[in-house]
Design a protein around this motif. Sequence first.
Motif, PDB file in Angstrom:
ATOM      1  N   PHE A  18      -3.666   2.467  -2.462  1.00  0.00           N
ATOM      2  CA  PHE A  18      -3.625   1.648  -3.874  1.00  0.00           C
ATOM      3  C   PHE A  18      -3.499   0.163  -3.642  1.00  0.00           C
ATOM      4  O   PHE A  18      -4.364  -0.566  -4.279  1.00  0.00           O
ATOM      5  CB  PHE A  18      -2.792   2.303  -4.985  1.00  0.00           C
ATOM      6  N   TYR A  19      -2.587  -0.175  -2.914  1.00  0.00           N
ATOM      7  CA  TYR A  19      -2.297  -1.454  -3.034  1.00  0.00           C
ATOM      8  C   TYR A  19      -3.566  -2.237  -2.268  1.00  0.00           C
ATOM      9  O   TYR A  19      -3.743  -3.433  -2.539  1.00  0.00           O
ATOM     10  CB  TYR A  19      -0.993  -1.752  -2.361  1.00  0.00           C
ATOM     11  N   LYS A  20      -4.007  -1.551  -0.956  1.00  0.00           N
ATOM     12  CA  LYS A  20      -4.920  -2.200  -0.513  1.00  0.00           C
ATOM     13  C   LYS A  20      -6.100  -2.319  -1.225  1.00  0.00           C
ATOM     14  O   LYS A  20      -7.162  -3.053  -0.985  1.00  0.00           O
ATOM     15  CB  LYS A  20      -5.253  -1.240   0.955  1.00  0.00           C
ATOM     16  N   HIS A  26      -2.855  -8.669   3.305  1.00  0.00           N
ATOM     17  CA  HIS A  26      -1.420  -9.248   3.583  1.00  0.00           C
ATOM     18  C   HIS A  26      -0.732  -9.272   2.160  1.00  0.00           C
ATOM     19  O   HIS A  26       0.164  -9.951   2.511  1.00  0.00           O
ATOM     20  CB  HIS A  26      -1.520 -10.123   4.413  1.00  0.00           C
ATOM     21  N   HIS A  27      -0.944  -8.744   1.218  1.00  0.00           N
ATOM     22  CA  HIS A  27       0.112  -8.901   0.084  1.00  0.00           C
ATOM     23  C   HIS A  27       1.277  -8.266   0.317  1.00  0.00           C
ATOM     24  O   HIS A  27       1.321  -7.219   1.037  1.00  0.00           O
ATOM     25  CB  HIS A  27      -0.774  -8.231  -1.201  1.00  0.00           C
ATOM     26  N   PRO A  28       2.148  -8.678  -0.194  1.00  0.00           N
ATOM     27  CA  PRO A  28       3.615  -8.073   0.317  1.00  0.00           C
ATOM     28  C   PRO A  28       3.839  -6.416  -0.274  1.00  0.00           C
ATOM     29  O   PRO A  28       4.439  -5.971   0.411  1.00  0.00           O
ATOM     30  CB  PRO A  28       4.757  -8.955  -0.579  1.00  0.00           C
ATOM     31  N   LEU A  29       3.277  -6.046  -1.078  1.00  0.00           N
ATOM     32  CA  LEU A  29       3.256  -4.896  -1.575  1.00  0.00           C
ATOM     33  C   LEU A  29       2.690  -3.793  -0.605  1.00  0.00           C
ATOM     34  O   LEU A  29       2.692  -2.669  -0.830  1.00  0.00           O
ATOM     35  CB  LEU A  29       2.734  -4.596  -3.162  1.00  0.00           C
ATOM     36  N   GLN A  30       2.133  -4.212   0.317  1.00  0.00           N
ATOM     37  CA  GLN A  30       1.260  -3.605   1.323  1.00  0.00           C
ATOM     38  C   GLN A  30       2.143  -3.283   2.452  1.00  0.00           C
ATOM     39  O   GLN A  30       2.041  -2.363   3.232  1.00  0.00           O
ATOM     40  CB  GLN A  30      -0.152  -4.181   1.780  1.00  0.00           C
ATOM     41  N   ASN A  31       3.268  -3.753   2.373  1.00  0.00           N
ATOM     42  CA  ASN A  31       4.744  -3.388   3.256  1.00  0.00           C
ATOM     43  C   ASN A  31       5.526  -2.514   2.804  1.00  0.00           C
ATOM     44  O   ASN A  31       6.106  -3.110   1.860  1.00  0.00           O
ATOM     45  CB  ASN A  31       5.310  -4.904   3.603  1.00  0.00           C
ATOM     46  N   GLN A  32       5.752  -1.516   3.606  1.00  0.00           N
ATOM     47  CA  GLN A  32       6.564  -0.435   2.872  1.00  0.00           C
ATOM     48  C   GLN A  32       8.026  -0.926   2.916  1.00  0.00           C
ATOM     49  O   GLN A  32       8.712  -0.679   1.839  1.00  0.00           O
ATOM     50  CB  GLN A  32       6.591   0.777   3.921  1.00  0.00           C
ATOM     51  N   GLU A  33       8.468  -1.538   3.977  1.00  0.00           N
ATOM     52  CA  GLU A  33       9.789  -2.488   3.741  1.00  0.00           C
ATOM     53  C   GLU A  33      10.090  -3.128   2.516  1.00  0.00           C
ATOM     54  O   GLU A  33      11.024  -3.274   1.822  1.00  0.00           O
ATOM     55  CB  GLU A  33      10.107  -3.053   4.928  1.00  0.00           C
ATOM     56  N   PHE A  34       8.965  -4.281   2.071  1.00  0.00           N
ATOM     57  CA  PHE A  34       9.079  -4.822   1.020  1.00  0.00           C
ATOM     58  C   PHE A  34       9.222  -3.869  -0.205  1.00  0.00           C
ATOM     59  O   PHE A  34      10.052  -4.025  -1.204  1.00  0.00           O
ATOM     60  CB  PHE A  34       7.899  -5.720   0.766  1.00  0.00           C
ATOM     61  N   ILE A  49       3.622   4.894 -11.867  1.00  0.00           N
ATOM     62  CA  ILE A  49       2.107   5.135 -11.705  1.00  0.00           C
ATOM     63  C   ILE A  49       1.572   6.009 -12.519  1.00  0.00           C
ATOM     64  O   ILE A  49       2.272   6.960 -12.836  1.00  0.00           O
ATOM     65  CB  ILE A  49       2.000   5.260 -10.080  1.00  0.00           C
ATOM     66  N   GLY A  50       0.221   6.013 -12.432  1.00  0.00           N
ATOM     67  CA  GLY A  50      -0.394   7.035 -13.099  1.00  0.00           C
ATOM     68  C   GLY A  50      -1.382   7.566 -11.964  1.00  0.00           C
ATOM     69  O   GLY A  50      -2.126   6.962 -11.154  1.00  0.00           O
ATOM     70  N   VAL A  51      -1.399   9.040 -11.887  1.00  0.00           N
ATOM     71  CA  VAL A  51      -2.109   9.445 -10.655  1.00  0.00           C
ATOM     72  C   VAL A  51      -3.107  10.455 -11.142  1.00  0.00           C
ATOM     73  O   VAL A  51      -2.736  11.465 -12.219  1.00  0.00           O
ATOM     74  CB  VAL A  51      -1.181  10.250  -9.858  1.00  0.00           C
ATOM     75  N   TYR A  52      -4.185  10.500 -10.638  1.00  0.00           N
ATOM     76  CA  TYR A  52      -5.467  11.292 -10.920  1.00  0.00           C
ATOM     77  C   TYR A  52      -6.122  11.887  -9.756  1.00  0.00           C
ATOM     78  O   TYR A  52      -6.632  11.024  -9.016  1.00  0.00           O
ATOM     79  CB  TYR A  52      -6.335  10.743 -11.872  1.00  0.00           C
ATOM     80  N   GLU A  53      -6.088  13.001  -9.727  1.00  0.00           N
ATOM     81  CA  GLU A  53      -6.568  13.777  -8.516  1.00  0.00           C
ATOM     82  C   GLU A  53      -6.061  13.120  -7.066  1.00  0.00           C
ATOM     83  O   GLU A  53      -7.060  12.574  -6.302  1.00  0.00           O
ATOM     84  CB  GLU A  53      -8.169  13.757  -8.753  1.00  0.00           C
ATOM     85  N   ASP A  54      -4.903  12.714  -7.052  1.00  0.00           N
ATOM     86  CA  ASP A  54      -4.265  12.555  -5.908  1.00  0.00           C
ATOM     87  C   ASP A  54      -4.508  10.820  -5.542  1.00  0.00           C
ATOM     88  O   ASP A  54      -4.554  10.454  -4.250  1.00  0.00           O
ATOM     89  CB  ASP A  54      -4.519  13.281  -4.542  1.00  0.00           C
ATOM     90  N   GLU A  55      -4.932  10.155  -6.518  1.00  0.00           N
ATOM     91  CA  GLU A  55      -5.142   8.817  -6.443  1.00  0.00           C
ATOM     92  C   GLU A  55      -4.650   7.989  -7.563  1.00  0.00           C
ATOM     93  O   GLU A  55      -4.531   8.712  -8.546  1.00  0.00           O
ATOM     94  CB  GLU A  55      -6.811   8.655  -6.765  1.00  0.00           C
ATOM     95  N   ILE A  56      -3.750   7.087  -7.017  1.00  0.00           N
ATOM     96  CA  ILE A  56      -3.387   6.218  -8.110  1.00  0.00           C
ATOM     97  C   ILE A  56      -4.147   5.425  -8.786  1.00  0.00           C
ATOM     98  O   ILE A  56      -5.095   4.781  -8.269  1.00  0.00           O
ATOM     99  CB  ILE A  56      -2.222   5.133  -7.388  1.00  0.00           C
ATOM    100  N   LEU A  74       1.218  -5.288 -13.123  1.00  0.00           N
ATOM    101  CA  LEU A  74       0.276  -4.259 -13.789  1.00  0.00           C
ATOM    102  C   LEU A  74      -1.258  -4.246 -13.355  1.00  0.00           C
ATOM    103  O   LEU A  74      -1.758  -5.283 -12.844  1.00  0.00           O
ATOM    104  CB  LEU A  74       0.295  -4.702 -15.077  1.00  0.00           C
ATOM    105  N   PHE A  75      -1.582  -3.014 -12.906  1.00  0.00           N
ATOM    106  CA  PHE A  75      -2.768  -3.215 -12.489  1.00  0.00           C
ATOM    107  C   PHE A  75      -3.363  -1.718 -12.953  1.00  0.00           C
ATOM    108  O   PHE A  75      -2.747  -0.594 -12.541  1.00  0.00           O
ATOM    109  CB  PHE A  75      -3.013  -2.942 -11.154  1.00  0.00           C
ATOM    110  N   ILE A  76      -4.696  -1.475 -13.701  1.00  0.00           N
ATOM    111  CA  ILE A  76      -5.170  -0.272 -13.994  1.00  0.00           C
ATOM    112  C   ILE A  76      -6.591  -0.562 -13.461  1.00  0.00           C
ATOM    113  O   ILE A  76      -7.447  -1.275 -13.548  1.00  0.00           O
ATOM    114  CB  ILE A  76      -5.286  -0.254 -15.411  1.00  0.00           C
TER     115      ILE A  76
END
Length: 128
Positions: A18-20, A26-34, A49-56, A74-76
């Motif tokens: 989702f974050y990608k 290279h957004h910080p949320l793409q880093n699991q430690e962050f 999160i809202g999940v539909y068919e294994d996708e956020i 916030l991202f939809i």
Amino acid sequence: MINYKIAEKSDWEMLSVFYKKAYREHHPLQNQEFWNWQYGNENFGRAIIGVYEDEIIAHLGVMLFEDYIFSLNLFIDSRYRNGDEFFKLVEIANQFRKQHIGVAVNQNAFPLFRMMKWYHYVNLERRL
């Protein structure tokens, strides 16, 4: 049916995909430690999160401080922006604290916050 929940560390693979899609490279949320630091500690912050068919398809991050919730990230997914996804995310977020504050709300999200009778106090300006 969309399942709304608080993201857990075990959701990282789905979150990473989702974050990608949602954020620049290279957004910080793409880093699991962050992510673990920002949203993996139930006393400090969470990702809803809202999940539909294994996708956020929807995401709202919240930082927790005293009696306040600060919402951010916030991202939809554009395919779901005409529904009630935002309100479902906020409903879960409001379970954490009494006062909810939106941080750095963009022009697309601003009308949603206004519909919930939120006040706009100041623009956050970012400069390089």
